[in-house]
Design a protein around this motif. Structure first.
Motif, PDB file in Angstrom:
ATOM      1  N   TRP A   1       0.898  -1.314  -0.101  1.00 25.94           N
ATOM      2  CA  TRP A   1       0.024   0.019   0.165  1.00 25.94           C
ATOM      3  C   TRP A   1       0.746   1.319   0.080  1.00 25.94           C
ATOM      4  N   TRP A   2       2.019   1.266   0.951  1.00 20.47           N
ATOM      5  CA  TRP A   2       2.742   2.381   0.996  1.00 20.47           C
ATOM      6  C   TRP A   2       3.406   2.732  -0.403  1.00 20.47           C
ATOM      7  N   SER A   3       4.001   1.511  -1.231  1.00 27.10           N
ATOM      8  CA  SER A   3       4.673   2.127  -2.582  1.00 27.10           C
ATOM      9  C   SER A   3       3.659   2.439  -3.410  1.00 27.10           C
ATOM     10  N   SER A   4       2.316   1.801  -3.485  1.00 22.85           N
ATOM     11  CA  SER A   4       1.200   2.260  -4.399  1.00 22.85           C
ATOM     12  C   SER A   4       0.930   3.793  -4.129  1.00 22.85           C
ATOM     13  N   ILE A   5       0.889   4.217  -3.004  1.00 19.89           N
ATOM     14  CA  ILE A   5       0.525   5.780  -2.719  1.00 19.89           C
ATOM     15  C   ILE A   5       1.770   6.649  -2.566  1.00 19.89           C
ATOM     16  N   THR A   6       2.903   5.997  -2.618  1.00 13.93           N
ATOM     17  CA  THR A   6       4.158   6.861  -2.372  1.00 13.93           C
ATOM     18  C   THR A   6       4.112   8.124  -3.497  1.00 13.93           C
ATOM     19  N   CYS A   7       4.562   9.197  -2.589  1.00 20.68           N
ATOM     20  CA  CYS A   7       4.892  10.700  -3.605  1.00 20.68           C
ATOM     21  C   CYS A   7       6.036  10.174  -4.380  1.00 20.68           C
TER      22      CYS A   7
ATOM     23  N   GLY B   1      -4.160  10.508   5.123  1.00 22.84           N
ATOM     24  CA  GLY B   1      -3.467  11.517   4.907  1.00 22.84           C
ATOM     25  C   GLY B   1      -2.362  11.292   3.851  1.00 22.84           C
ATOM     26  N   PRO B   2      -1.678  10.310   3.957  1.00 15.97           N
ATOM     27  CA  PRO B   2      -0.713  10.146   2.901  1.00 15.97           C
ATOM     28  C   PRO B   2      -1.016  10.220   1.740  1.00 15.97           C
ATOM     29  N   THR B   3      -2.138   9.535   1.314  1.00 19.26           N
ATOM     30  CA  THR B   3      -2.652   9.402  -0.024  1.00 19.26           C
ATOM     31  C   THR B   3      -3.046  10.821  -0.326  1.00 19.26           C
ATOM     32  N   TRP B   4      -3.647  11.853   0.546  1.00 19.00           N
ATOM     33  CA  TRP B   4      -3.978  13.125   0.283  1.00 19.00           C
ATOM     34  C   TRP B   4      -2.791  13.708  -0.379  1.00 19.00           C
ATOM     35  N   LYS B   5      -1.596  13.424   0.283  1.00 17.82           N
ATOM     36  CA  LYS B   5      -0.364  14.260  -0.215  1.00 17.82           C
ATOM     37  C   LYS B   5      -0.121  13.619  -1.696  1.00 17.82           C
ATOM     38  N   ALA B   6      -0.183  12.361  -1.877  1.00 14.09           N
ATOM     39  CA  ALA B   6       0.272  11.780  -2.900  1.00 14.09           C
ATOM     40  C   ALA B   6      -0.767  12.297  -4.116  1.00 14.09           C
ATOM     41  N   ILE B   7      -1.983  12.710  -3.804  1.00 10.59           N
ATOM     42  CA  ILE B   7      -2.845  13.060  -4.840  1.00 10.59           C
ATOM     43  C   ILE B   7      -2.424  14.379  -5.128  1.00 10.59           C
ATOM     44  N   GLU B   8      -1.976  15.170  -4.142  1.00  6.80           N
ATOM     45  CA  GLU B   8      -1.673  16.543  -4.666  1.00  6.80           C
ATOM     46  C   GLU B   8      -0.421  16.743  -5.435  1.00  6.80           C
ATOM     47  N   GLU B   9       0.534  15.600  -5.339  1.00 10.13           N
ATOM     48  CA  GLU B   9       1.521  15.216  -6.223  1.00 10.13           C
ATOM     49  C   GLU B   9       1.376  14.967  -7.511  1.00 10.13           C
ATOM     50  N   ARG B  10       0.555  13.607  -7.805  1.00 15.61           N
ATOM     51  CA  ARG B  10       0.424  12.966  -8.666  1.00 15.61           C
ATOM     52  C   ARG B  10      -1.048  13.080  -9.614  1.00 15.61           C
TER      53      ARG B  10
END
Ligand SMILES: C[S@@+](CC[C@H](N)C(=O)[O-])C[C@H]1O[C@@H](n2cnc3c(N)ncnc32)[C@H](O)[C@@H]1O
Length: 259
Positions: free
Chosen positions: A148-154, A212-221
């Motif tokens: 999961w972490w790799s999938s959403i990693t920014c 929360g970490p996915t929200w960050k990833a969405i901001e970037e990707r």
């Protein structure tokens, strides 16, 4: 990001987090509350309580319950679940209760490797002989959930460095060192293994977008890219008969305040 901005990410999809994601983690809450001795009359505080399932479970065990989180929108669900609880908005690094107020302070994947001051605060909250229980993900986690972490990693180096610093809580000796610096006596580490269960892939994608970490990833990707990664990486786990059952490993440690 300061604690006042935490709600921007963690609160954006608060109900999805509470009802689609957090509920799958009940085996972790159940074991740690039991092993930490939370029961009838225990004065309990959950730090970074989010939408408050652990607070609710402690309440059902008969404890006098308290919770703190930086996300107002998650706290709205926590208060609805446990109306009699003392549930406050605040920063884990500056807890708003008196010294020695609690028998047990817990934090479920809320305190990380950069939060030494939060452990100092947890220790300050405990009465002599009280217990601090903290959970985190193991290093080089072999459980399928680690994907999961790799999938959403920014993509940015900055976000990768932030993630590594947070995850350092699981490094050999690190949480033990944080507890000792706060005047606590750490016990040995223990592991919990369980499955997060989701009926289908799209439910899982929706649930994942609430963290929360996915929200960050969405901001970037962008959201489409993040969703595609989740679908690609978790389709192999899909089983027509049982849906998605994703193995999770969590470590925890209980530290005691000297009597
Ligand atoms: C991984 S979630 C865990 C939530 C909850 N313990 C659970 O198991 O569902 C991390 C939580 O920490 C909260 N948080 C992040 N920074 C915080 C801070 N400085 N003070 C208090 N809460 C914070 C977030 O709002 C979020 O609810």
């Amino acid at each position: 990001m300061g604690w006042e901005e935490v709600d921007e990410g963690w609160g954006a999809r608060a109900r999805d987090w509470a009802y689609l994601f957090e509920t799958g983690w009940w085996p972790e809450f159940d074991e740690v509350l039991r092993v930490a001795g939370v029961g009838e009359g225990t004065r309990h505080l959950d730090v970074c309580c989010g939408s408050g399932l652990a607070v609710q479970m402690a309440d059902r065990r008969g404890a006098t319950v308290h919770g703190l989180d930086a996300s107002d929108r998650l706290l709205a669900v926590a208060r609805a679940r446990t109306p009699d609880g003392d549930i406050r908005h605040g920063d884990m690094h500056a807890l708003p209760w008196d010294d020695g107020s609690f028998d047990v302070v817990s934090s479920f994947r809320g305190i990380w490797g950069t939060n030494d001051q939060a452990v100092v605060e947890a220790a300050r909250m405990l009465r002599p002989g009280g217990a601090f229980a903290v959970t985190f993900f193991p290093v080089d986690d072999p459980a399928p959930w680690d994907q999961w972490w790799s999938s959403i990693t920014c993509l940015s180096d900055h976000e990768l460095a932030v993630g590594a610093a947070l995850g350092s809580i699981a490094d050999e000796g690190r949480i033990e060192e944080m507890c000792e610096a706060a005047g606590l006596e750490p016990g040995g580490r223990r592991s919990i293994h369980f499955e997060v269960e989701v009926p289908d892939l799209e439910d899982f994608v929706r649930a994942s977008l609430s963290a929360g970490p996915t929200w960050k990833a969405i901001e970037e990707r962008g959201q489409d890219d993040v969703e595609e990664s989740l679908r690609r990486d978790f389709t192999p786990l899909w089983d027509e008969k049982v849906g998605l059952r994703i193995g999770v490993a969590v470590e925890y440690l209980i530290a005691t305040k000297p009597a």
